[in-house]
Enzyme design. Structure first.
Site, PDB file in Angstrom:
ATOM      1  CB  SER A 122       0.652 -26.774  -5.224  1.00 14.83           C
ATOM      2  OG  SER A 122      -0.121 -26.116  -6.217  1.00 14.83           O
ATOM      3  CG  PHE A 172      -4.241 -21.547   4.678  1.00 15.02           C
ATOM      4  CD1 PHE A 172      -4.594 -21.017   3.442  1.00 15.02           C
ATOM      5  CD2 PHE A 172      -3.137 -21.009   5.328  1.00 15.02           C
ATOM      6  CE1 PHE A 172      -3.864 -19.991   2.880  1.00 15.02           C
ATOM      7  CE2 PHE A 172      -2.411 -19.965   4.776  1.00 15.02           C
ATOM      8  CZ  PHE A 172      -2.780 -19.462   3.549  1.00 15.02           C
ATOM      9  CE1 TYR A 208      -2.370 -18.977  -7.081  1.00 16.02           C
ATOM     10  CE2 TYR A 208      -0.583 -20.536  -6.715  1.00 16.02           C
ATOM     11  CZ  TYR A 208      -1.934 -20.283  -6.901  1.00 16.02           C
ATOM     12  OH  TYR A 208      -2.832 -21.317  -6.903  1.00 16.02           O
ATOM     13  CB  VAL A 258     -10.184 -21.589 -15.769  1.00 14.02           C
ATOM     14  CG1 VAL A 258     -10.881 -21.983 -14.457  1.00 14.02           C
ATOM     15  CG2 VAL A 258     -11.004 -22.095 -16.960  1.00 14.02           C
ATOM     16  NE  ARG A 305     -10.498 -25.285 -22.778  1.00 19.04           N
ATOM     17  CZ  ARG A 305     -11.481 -26.135 -23.075  1.00 19.04           C
ATOM     18  NH1 ARG A 305     -12.741 -25.775 -22.858  1.00 19.04           N
ATOM     19  NH2 ARG A 305     -11.222 -27.326 -23.558  1.00 19.04           N
TER      20      ARG A 305
END
Length: 417
Positions: free
Chosen positions: A118, A417, A123, A92, A90
């Site tokens: 992950s 992190f 990305y 997000v 959608r």
């Protein structure tokens, strides 16, 4: 529902973090939750909400990262990214990445953004390139030995080791060593206040039969020069022969002798026959000391993904192994302020990078620029893969740039992190 991200309010943190934990399908201890509550920078954290419930999350930590040449550069550590399974496809995630990079650009304080993925496939479309890898190994310490040069053997033997089953008792020594190591290794993050607690997280629920965390420090006189944090997982064969594992969690050292002393200690732990080493640099010294590398089962995994937020400032922030004067034509569809031609001039002392109208020597996307930035990925290798184009193949620009960008030390991220 609107996909417009909102800045997180402190009172919303529990619900926001619960969605994150649920999206990753993970379990968390009360210690982990408390730590990340304290580390979260709410003013840099975003959420997408639907009917009062968070359905998407993203955040950033204010880090400083070592880059080639030894400078430590302000860097946004992108983190806590998730989308609820009920709200996939959608827009997000895209809205969160869009808002985050726009905010970084507007602030103009961090020329780099980094993340650990992950799911690596996600990305690249937002401009992140694989900039650092890590080495994993299962070392058969019952059949593999360390073969140190005689001079190094003697120097390592001259160091004193201090071991404790309470790692917190040696925390100050470990942090002093870590701080000394940062500038020498591209990709390492300075330990910001509060983050020194993360390596000591050791919830019993996550040990899977291993011992609590232990620590050993190498000392030259009274000066700490290296440390290792580890656990031991006991195991016995059918004939009651000891067959345990050493689980290496972290090891840093300032020089070869300290590395050697710590690895020799790990090889000599009683009742164990293997060392599980994860998250090590690709050029870790032990690779050159072991008697049989095949019985170490070395393999690499992806760790750090990087994208320049500001191409000019990012390229000017690092040094270059060889003199370089090249015009890069950069494509950045997600952050169009980076798209264009940039003249990079630099050497081992520093660099300048500014927009130019001069003809391009090399063309590449911001993703490839991010992959090559820390010196662990060769521009020449990317060119052989069709991802970097040389405008004039006989100009020598690719060879010049590849030599300049590539690093003598493998980039490494030991600080999650």
């Amino acid at each position: 529902m609107t996909t417009e991200p909102q800045v997180l309010q402190a009172s919303e943190w529990d619900a926001w973090y619960d969605i994150l934990v649920s999206a990753f399908g993970s379990e968390e201890s009360s210690e982990e939750r408390e730590l990340f509550r304290s580390l979260t920078e709410t003013e840099r954290s975003l959420g997408v909400w639907d009917e009062g419930r968070p359905v998407g999350t993203a955040g950033a930590f204010s880090f400083r990262m070592a880059v080639p040449g030894g400078a430590v550069v302000p860097t946004a550590g992108v983190t806590m990214v998730s989308v609820a399974p009920t709200h996939r496809r959608r827009g997000v995630l895209r809205s969160l990445m869009r808002r985050q990079l726009d905010d970084l650009h507007a602030a103009g304080e961090e020329p780099l953004a980094v993340l650990t993925a992950s799911e690596p496939a996600i990305y690249g479309r937002f401009g992140y390139g694989l900039a650092a890898r890590a080495l994993e190994a299962t070392i058969d310490s019952s059949r593999v030995s360390l073969q140190l040069p005689p001079g190094l053997e003697a120097e390592a033997a001259g160091l004193r080791l201090r071991q404790s089953n309470d790692p917190s008792s040696l925390q100050s020594e470990c942090e002093a060593v870590y701080a000394r190591c940062v500038a020498a290794r591209p990709g390492m993050l300075e330990r910001r206040p509060g983050w020194e607690r993360q390596p000591l997280l050791d919830p019993e629920s996550g040990r899977e039969g291993a011992s609590p965390l232990r620590c050993v420090v190498a000392l030259r006189g009274e000066e700490p020069v290296g440390y290792a944090r580890y656990a031991v997982k006991p195991r016995w064969s059918d004939y009651d022969a000891a067959d345990g594992d050493v689980l290496l969690r972290e090891l840093n050292a300032v020089d070869p002798a300290a590395h050697a002393a710590l690895w020799r200690f790990l090889f000599g732990i009683d009742l164990t026959t293997s060392i599980e080493a994860g998250g090590r640099p690709l050029d870790d010294p032990w690779l050159h000391w072991v008697s049989d590398p095949r019985r170490c089962a070395p393999r690499w995994t992806d760790t750090l993904y990087l994208r320049p937020v500001e191409v000019g400032a990012a390229l000017a922030a690092r040094a270059y192994a060889h003199p370089v004067d090249v015009v890069l034509e950069v494509e950045d569809t997600f952050c169009p302020w980076n798209t264009g031609r940039w003249r990079l001039s630099g050497d081992e002392k520093g660099a300048v990078c500014a927009p130019t109208r001069d003809a391009a020597d090399l063309a590449l996307s911001v993703r490839e620029l991010g992959a090559a930035y820390l010196g662990g990925t060769s521009l020449a290798a990317l060119a052989r893969s069709g991802l970097v184009t040389e405008a004039r193949p006989d100009s020598g620009a690719l060879r010049e740039a590849a030599r300049a960008f590539f690093g003598e030390t493998a980039p490494w991220l030991p600080h999650g992190f």
